[in-house]
Design a protein around this motif. Structure first.
Motif, PDB file in Angstrom:
ATOM      1  N   TYR A 191      53.581  79.166  22.858  1.00 22.26           N
ATOM      2  CA  TYR A 191      52.301  79.370  23.543  1.00 22.26           C
ATOM      3  C   TYR A 191      51.248  80.000  22.630  1.00 22.26           C
ATOM      4  N   LEU A 205      49.239  77.622  20.643  1.00 22.69           N
ATOM      5  CA  LEU A 205      48.488  76.548  21.315  1.00 22.69           C
ATOM      6  C   LEU A 205      46.985  76.522  20.975  1.00 22.69           C
ATOM      7  N   LEU A 211      49.523  67.778  20.312  1.00 23.72           N
ATOM      8  CA  LEU A 211      50.833  67.953  20.948  1.00 23.72           C
ATOM      9  C   LEU A 211      51.355  66.566  21.314  1.00 23.72           C
ATOM     10  N   LEU A 232      48.782  74.348  29.166  1.00 27.04           N
ATOM     11  CA  LEU A 232      47.889  74.151  28.014  1.00 27.04           C
ATOM     12  C   LEU A 232      46.524  74.773  28.298  1.00 27.04           C
ATOM     13  N   PHE A 262      44.632  75.529  24.803  1.00 27.88           N
ATOM     14  CA  PHE A 262      44.901  74.408  23.893  1.00 27.88           C
ATOM     15  C   PHE A 262      43.645  73.544  23.820  1.00 27.88           C
TER      16      PHE A 262
END
Lengths: 555, 324
Positions: free
Chosen positions: A416, A419, A425, A454, A459
């Protein structure tokens, strides 16, 4: 050195969003021409220009001259992203007392040229380039001119002067978007040839009809012709230009006015007009929904991968997906970094190296050296420490950082923290190891779970769908949130790659149009849906979008 | 008056450029296929790296000069008057005058032209620039000079080199009579009282300064004491010297080889109408274009527009009755 491919793309996106916001608040401005040169500026600001936002007058800085000054919002947005001033300052664009004038102005530190009256920027750039030579300075002058402004005779006066004085420290870009204020350039004053009918798409696709480059060549310039929205092509062209001695370089960039916003693309109306507030959220969603098609060459003829690369080039693939299998992490074996290194000189299309190998941390440097633009490693064979190491090495080398999870792997919690800086990804939708498998339907549900994680962890990279992607499911995979689509059998396996890629694109486009209509419906019901549809006036877009809206029951 | 010593402004400009070029490595000179005529080619021979001939492309000449200036050079761009303000006003405005780096106003470009006004002679009306002062003085950040003789040319060229910013200086084609002494000082925005007088004032510039002196001489014989001002600095204009002349002499005749609209005479009128309004008579091209005149016929062309010492004296006497 500057940023990697993904950071450049992210910054370009950021700048585009700022253009929309700023012109909307200002109530006027030129988004169309700002967007056609967005990638050119993105490459310059994030990779080539030497500058110091805290010391804009630094005497050894490179000079950027925006001759097509009406595209000021594009310039200012990049300057904000680069740190010259806070992004919030763009809210003052075109307002009384602002340093962000309607056209670029020295009032704003960092701006090199007062643009506005067209056709003069190149002469000005020649002057600066001459100073650099006189002072034995090695700063470079980059100049962006428009195709409409090429009607001005002074452009050609400057062209001759630059050649006469051999200013090889000057690199110019022609933002060839085929549109000027009144209409299409080929209707107003042809640079290539007279346009019959209204279909500029057909005009520019046929490169044999382009004569603009010949004009510049005949004026004694080094000419490079590229697709002006492909970061990697711009990047390669600038590198080539900078290495060319004895002559100035003109990089002719085939671009699309209003690029990235369908209703603005190729639409002369958006030369100088600001978007309305009610459609801004939809436009932003559209900007966030840019996508890439990545053929996976192992699905082709493994004995002739060189030819597969050539097919990807002819299909104008965004990306080339390279599946590296070591026979250990997965049962199959494909190729390793030595093959990638062999293939690298064949194209500038980014190499998306997907390492399905054990102990990737041991090998990652080899893949950097082979010329990969992004390297993806698997969650199953990394941990916080080894991935951290890989992450840092890649970042240091301006290579994109990718992370992959197999169908039965959930995103590990230790990942995490990475991210926010992850570029990609890969969500495997087949068990990796061989091509030709069917898409695992459970992936849709997994994507839904992933999206919230995400989002929560900021992200901002691309989700790449890998495995079993085909024309039937690509739309729903886009709707799930994927923005890069690896195509094996469905792309590389097809006889006609260009058509296969085009079909992929149009399926994604359909899904994206639906996504945007959903947003319009959510925000403003039928009225906004109709307004949104009404904006799409070029070509057959309107009827196509209308049909989607009808199918959705919105109108 | 004595027979005047006639000297050539272009030669003096060229000589001065070479001199300042030696002193200041940042001085660059640009031309547009008139460099032999302007005699700037002499600088080119001395400093080939700092001399740029851009061909018959005046817009390009102006903007290239701006690019050199914005990156640290002192650009002198020269050609005929008719081809600079008359042709490239957009570039002059937008590429030189408008761009203002932090703390500065405009770019460091000096536009020095030759062949100003009617005395261009045989080339005809197409080449006789009688609008340049009006064009140039309306552009913010520009300062505008018309030197009367070669001493002025030399001193003003040096002055411009040392003073940051855009300047326009207009020289004449033909040889001009020396009116100043070597010791004469020149300051931006300061007119020169070249002859004192108490009954009237003639404000002149360029080639008309000598004519005004001749008119004053004639008037003197008639018992009229005429002051003559060399208003070489048209922008900024010397409000002080003009107000003083208005107060002390009661009226002003202006004289220039430029259209009476928008030229030096207009500038004088604007100035004194805000300080100490007195009657004014403007002598100059009477809103008419020029025409061809061989060198020995130029006096006839000037006479047609009333630009003679005779007419100056006549106008001085004519408006005496209106004197406040």
């Amino acid at each position: 050195m500057g940023s990697n491919y993904y950071q450049i793309k992210k910054n370009i996106l950021k700048a585009r969003r700022l253009v929309i916001k700023a012109t909307n608040i200002a109530g006027s401005g030129h988004p169309g021409g700002s967007f056609s040169m967005a990638e050119i500026l993105g490459c310059l600001f994030n990779r080539y220009l030497k500058f110091d936002p805290t010391n804009p007058q630094w005497e050894d800085r490179d000079r950027l001259v925006l001759s097509k000054g009406h595209a000021a919002p594009g310039l200012f947005s990049n300057m904000a992203v680069a740190g010259y001033f806070p992004e919030s300052e763009l809210d003052t664009l075109r307002k009384f007392g602002s340093k962000l004038q309607g056209h670029p102005d020295l009032k704003c530190p960092g701006v090199e040229f007062c643009g506005g009256s067209l056709g003069t920027g190149l002469s000005y750039s020649v002057g600066i380039a001459l100073t650099a030579k006189l002072d034995s300075k090695d700063y470079h002058v980059y100049t962006i001119i428009g195709d409409g402004e090429s009607d001005e005779g002074q452009v050609w006066e400057a062209a001759m002067t630059a050649a006469k004085y051999k200013v090889d420290n000057l690199t110019a870009f022609l933002d060839r978007n085929f549109i000027q204020q009144d209409s299409y350039t080929e209707k107003i004053m042809p640079l290539d040839e007279k346009l019959e009918g209204d279909d500029i798409t057909e005009m520019w696709k046929d490169a044999s009809r382009w004569k603009t480059g010949d004009k510049w060549r005949s004026f004694g310039w080094n000419v490079i012709e590229i697709a002006g929205h492909r970061v990697e092509q711009i990047d390669a062209a600038i590198a080539k230009a900078n290495a060319t001695k004895g002559v100035p370089t003109m990089i002719i960039c085939r671009t699309v006015k209003g690029k990235s916003i369908e209703h603005m693309e190729d639409n002369p109306l958006w030369h100088g007009r600001a978007p309305d507030s009610d459609v801004i959220p939809i436009i932003n969603l559209e900007l966030d929904s840019q996508f890439m098609i990545a053929p996976s060459i192992i699905a082709g003829d493994m004995t002739n991968l060189e030819n597969e690369i050539k097919r990807c080039i002819s299909g104008r693939a965004h990306y080339i997906h390279l599946d590296v299998m070591d026979g250990q992490f997965v049962p199959n074996k494909t190729f390793d970094h030595t093959k990638i290194k062999e293939l690298r000189p064949l194209t500038v299309i980014p190499f998306d190296s997907h390492l399905m190998i054990n102990k990737p941390v041991k090998h990652v440097r080899d893949y950097i050296d082979s010329g990969s633009d992004i390297i993806t490693v698997h969650a199953e064979v990394t941990d916080e420490s080894s991935f951290g190491e890989i992450h840092d090495i890649l970042k240091q080398n301006q290579v994109g950082v990718g992370f992959a999870i197999n169908p039965d792997t959930e995103l590990p919690e230790w990942s995490y923290k990475f991210l926010p800086s992850l570029d990609q990804l890969i969500v495997m939708s087949v068990v990796p190891g061989k091509s030709g498998q069917k898409y695992i339907e459970e992936t849709h549900a997994k994507m839904a779970r992933l999206n919230s994680v995400l989002k929560e962890h900021n992200f901002s990279g691309y989700i790449e769908a890998d495995g079993g992607v085909n024309l039937e499911n690509i739309g729903s995979i886009f709707a799930d949130g994927a923005r890069v689509f690896v195509g094996g059998g469905a792309l590389i396996g097809q006889q006609d790659m260009p058509v296969a890629i085009k079909d992929f694109r149009s399926e994604v486009l359909k899904s994206r149009r639906r996504l945007l209509l959903d947003k319009a419906q959510e925000l403003g019901g039928t009225e906004l849906v109709n307004k949104w549809i009404g904006l799409h006036i070029v070509g057959k877009k309107q009827e196509q979008i209308k049909k989607i809206a009808q199918e959705a029951g919105y109108i | 008056m004595n027979e005047p010593i006639m000297t050539d402004m272009r030669s003096e400009y060229s000589k001065t450029l070479i001199q300042i070029g030696k002193e200041n490595p940042n001085v660059v000179v640009l031309g547009a296929d008139t460099t032999d005529s302007l005699k700037t080619s002499g600088f080119g021979k001395e400093f080939p790296d700092r001399f740029f001939n851009v061909g018959i492309a005046e817009a390009n000449l102006v903007t290239t000069s701006a690019g050199l200036a914005v990156s640290g050079k002192i650009s002198f761009a020269s050609t005929y008057a008719i081809f600079l303000p008359g042709r490239a006003v957009d570039q002059i405005r937008n590429n030189i005058a408008y761009p203002s780096p932090p703390g500065k106003q405009g770019l460091n470009v000096k536009l020095v032209v030759s062949h100003g006004g009617l005395t261009v002679g045989p080339d005809g009306g197409s080449h006789q620039q009688i609008e340049d002062i009006a064009i140039m003085r309306v552009i913010p950040n520009f300062r505008v000079f018309i030197p009367a003789d070669t001493i002025s040319v030399s001193k003003l060229t040096k002055l411009m080199t040392n003073e940051y910013g855009p300047f326009y200086m207009r020289m004449a084609r033909s040889k001009t009579p020396l009116v100043h002494s070597e010791s004469q000082k020149f300051q931006i925005g300061k007119g020169i009282t070249i002859r004192d007088g108490s009954d009237c004032t003639i404000a002149a510039c360029g080639i008309t300064v000598r004519m005004a002196l001749e008119a004053a001489e004639t008037l003197q014989q008639e018992g009229i004491s005429c002051r003559v001002l060399d208003m070489f600095s048209i922008k900024p204009i010397d409000n002080e010297i003009l107000e003083k002349a208005a107060r002390e002499t009661g009226y002003i005749v202006t004289t220039e080889e430029h259209n009476i609209f928008g030229g030096m005479g207009s500038a004088v009128a604007e100035s004194i109408s805000e300080s100490y309004p007195v009657p004014i008579k403007r002598i100059g091209a009477q809103d008419m274009f020029g025409e061809s005149a061989r060198d020995n016929e130029i006096p006839l062309l000037l006479e047609k527009h009333g630009i003679t010492s005779f007419n100056m004296a006549k106008q001085v006497k004519k408006i005496r009755s209106k004197k406040l």
